[in-house]
Design a protein around this motif. Structure first.
Motif, mmCIF file in Angstrom:
data_model
loop_
_atom_site.group_PDB
_atom_site.id
_atom_site.type_symbol
_atom_site.label_atom_id
_atom_site.label_comp_id
_atom_site.label_asym_id
_atom_site.label_seq_id
_atom_site.Cartn_x
_atom_site.Cartn_y
_atom_site.Cartn_z
ATOM 1 N N VAL A 90 -2.203 -5.993 6.943
ATOM 2 C CA VAL A 90 -2.091 -5.660 8.367
ATOM 3 C C VAL A 90 -3.452 -5.158 8.828
ATOM 4 O O VAL A 90 -3.921 -4.114 8.361
ATOM 5 C CB VAL A 90 -1.017 -4.589 8.624
ATOM 6 C CG1 VAL A 90 -0.872 -4.325 10.124
ATOM 7 C CG2 VAL A 90 0.321 -4.997 8.011
ATOM 8 N N ASP A 94 -3.938 -4.110 14.503
ATOM 9 C CA ASP A 94 -2.486 -4.191 14.515
ATOM 10 C C ASP A 94 -1.851 -2.859 14.131
ATOM 11 O O ASP A 94 -0.783 -2.507 14.641
ATOM 12 C CB ASP A 94 -2.002 -5.292 13.575
ATOM 13 C CG ASP A 94 -2.355 -6.673 14.078
ATOM 14 O OD1 ASP A 94 -2.347 -6.868 15.307
ATOM 15 O OD2 ASP A 94 -2.659 -7.553 13.251
ATOM 16 N N CYS A 95 -2.500 -2.108 13.237
ATOM 17 C CA CYS A 95 -2.020 -0.761 12.911
ATOM 18 C C CYS A 95 -2.040 0.114 14.159
ATOM 19 O O CYS A 95 -1.112 0.906 14.404
ATOM 20 C CB CYS A 95 -2.880 -0.142 11.818
ATOM 21 S SG CYS A 95 -2.706 -0.902 10.177
ATOM 22 N N ARG A 97 -1.971 -1.002 17.344
ATOM 23 C CA ARG A 97 -1.085 -1.563 18.366
ATOM 24 C C ARG A 97 0.379 -1.261 18.069
ATOM 25 O O ARG A 97 1.139 -0.879 18.960
ATOM 26 C CB ARG A 97 -1.301 -3.076 18.454
ATOM 27 C CG ARG A 97 -0.408 -3.793 19.455
ATOM 28 C CD ARG A 97 -0.758 -5.273 19.529
ATOM 29 N NE ARG A 97 -0.669 -5.928 18.231
ATOM 30 C CZ ARG A 97 0.471 -6.385 17.715
ATOM 31 N NH1 ARG A 97 1.613 -6.234 18.380
ATOM 32 N NH2 ARG A 97 0.482 -6.984 16.535
ATOM 33 N N ILE A 98 0.773 -1.411 16.819
ATOM 34 C CA ILE A 98 2.175 -1.233 16.436
ATOM 35 C C ILE A 98 2.503 0.227 16.162
ATOM 36 O O ILE A 98 3.615 0.685 16.406
ATOM 37 C CB ILE A 98 2.495 -2.086 15.189
ATOM 38 C CG1 ILE A 98 2.209 -3.563 15.455
ATOM 39 C CG2 ILE A 98 3.935 -1.908 14.753
ATOM 40 C CD1 ILE A 98 2.247 -4.429 14.214
ATOM 41 N N ARG A 102 5.368 2.230 11.767
ATOM 42 C CA ARG A 102 6.093 0.974 12.020
ATOM 43 C C ARG A 102 5.395 -0.204 11.341
ATOM 44 O O ARG A 102 6.049 -1.090 10.781
ATOM 45 C CB ARG A 102 6.198 0.724 13.521
ATOM 46 C CG ARG A 102 7.180 1.615 14.240
ATOM 47 C CD ARG A 102 7.214 1.296 15.724
ATOM 48 N NE ARG A 102 7.627 -0.082 15.967
ATOM 49 C CZ ARG A 102 7.464 -0.702 17.128
ATOM 50 N NH1 ARG A 102 6.873 -0.078 18.141
ATOM 51 N NH2 ARG A 102 7.879 -1.942 17.289
ATOM 52 N N ALA A 103 4.063 -0.215 11.389
ATOM 53 C CA ALA A 103 3.312 -1.282 10.725
ATOM 54 C C ALA A 103 3.548 -1.246 9.220
ATOM 55 O O ALA A 103 3.674 -2.294 8.569
ATOM 56 C CB ALA A 103 1.824 -1.147 11.040
ATOM 57 N N ALA A 106 7.145 -2.509 8.423
ATOM 58 C CA ALA A 106 7.192 -3.960 8.636
ATOM 59 C C ALA A 106 6.459 -4.707 7.530
ATOM 60 O O ALA A 106 6.912 -5.762 7.067
ATOM 61 C CB ALA A 106 6.592 -4.309 9.996
#
Length: 217
Positions: A90, A94-95, A97-98, A102-103, A106
């Motif tokens: 990840v 993205d870490c 953004r999410i 949660r990252a 997921a």
């Protein structure tokens, strides 16, 4: 003694393979262990790994307790001898953004989903992961007491360290090869001097402070 899986018990002195042996006795196989590396880093990706073992790995232990040389040796053995393994990366944006937690969840789910061998039971390190489709247990300090989780910790750590070494070649001013993106005094000093790059996580206070400091100048 720990109880799980409808009364299955594991003695505290059962060793690194105690959970796996107890689950095998109950027919809850194969066992997959999952773990991540880079959760606490302020730069670079989060890496999750899932590993299924069917035999002992010489010298295996929690990745944080192994020297770099020993980790690399364990990693090579795991790659050769694991029944199955999968890795998910990840990226830093993205870490942000999410959201890191949660990252993380997921990524652990995705790593398990990428296994070609469907596990009969899943062991996770520290906190539970919902939505796996199979029974599982969150094990406190799991990378120190479960061989499957320890193997996943080694795979995630070695994979991430190699990525950070590659990023060092791209961004040599941050010395990623040394601190691997974690918050250290030297890393903070370089952040203040140069500001963050695209691989830094803006959700971290020290990264935001470095960015704001650069903007003030």
């Amino acid at each position: 003694m720990t109880s799980f899986a409808s009364g299955t018990t594991v003695r505290r002195d059962a060793g690194l393979y105690g959970y796996e042996r107890a689950l095998e006795r109950r027919g809850l196989v194969p066992v997959a262990g999952v773990d991540e590396a880079g959760r606490g880093a302020c730069a670079g990706p989060l890496v999750a790994a899932a590993v299924v073992l069917d035999r002992p790995i010489a010298g295996l232990a929690d990745s944080k307790l192994l020297t770099e040389k020993r980790r690399e040796a364990c990693y090579e053995l795991i790659c050769k001898r694991a029944v199955d393994m999968a890795v998910v990366v990840v990226e830093a944006p993205d870490c942000d953004r999410i959201g890191l937690h949660r990252a993380n969840i997921a990524a652990l789910r995705r790593a398990l989903a990428r296994l070609e061998v469907r596990p009969g039971y899943v062991l996770t390190d520290g906190f539970p992961v919902d939505g796996l489709g199979v029974p599982g247990l969150a094990v406190w300090k799991g990378d120190q007491v479960s061989a499957s989780i320890a193997a996943a910790s080694v795979v995630a750590k070695v994979t991430r360290d190699r990525i950070m070494t590659e990023l060092h070649d791209r961004y040599p001013i941050y010395d990623f090869a040394t601190h691997k993106g974690y918050v250290t005094e030297r890393h903070d000093e370089l952040l203040r001097d140069h500001g963050p790059c695209a691989e830094h996580r803006l959700s971290f206070v020290n990264v935001r402070a470095a960015m704001e400091g650069r903007h003030e100048h």
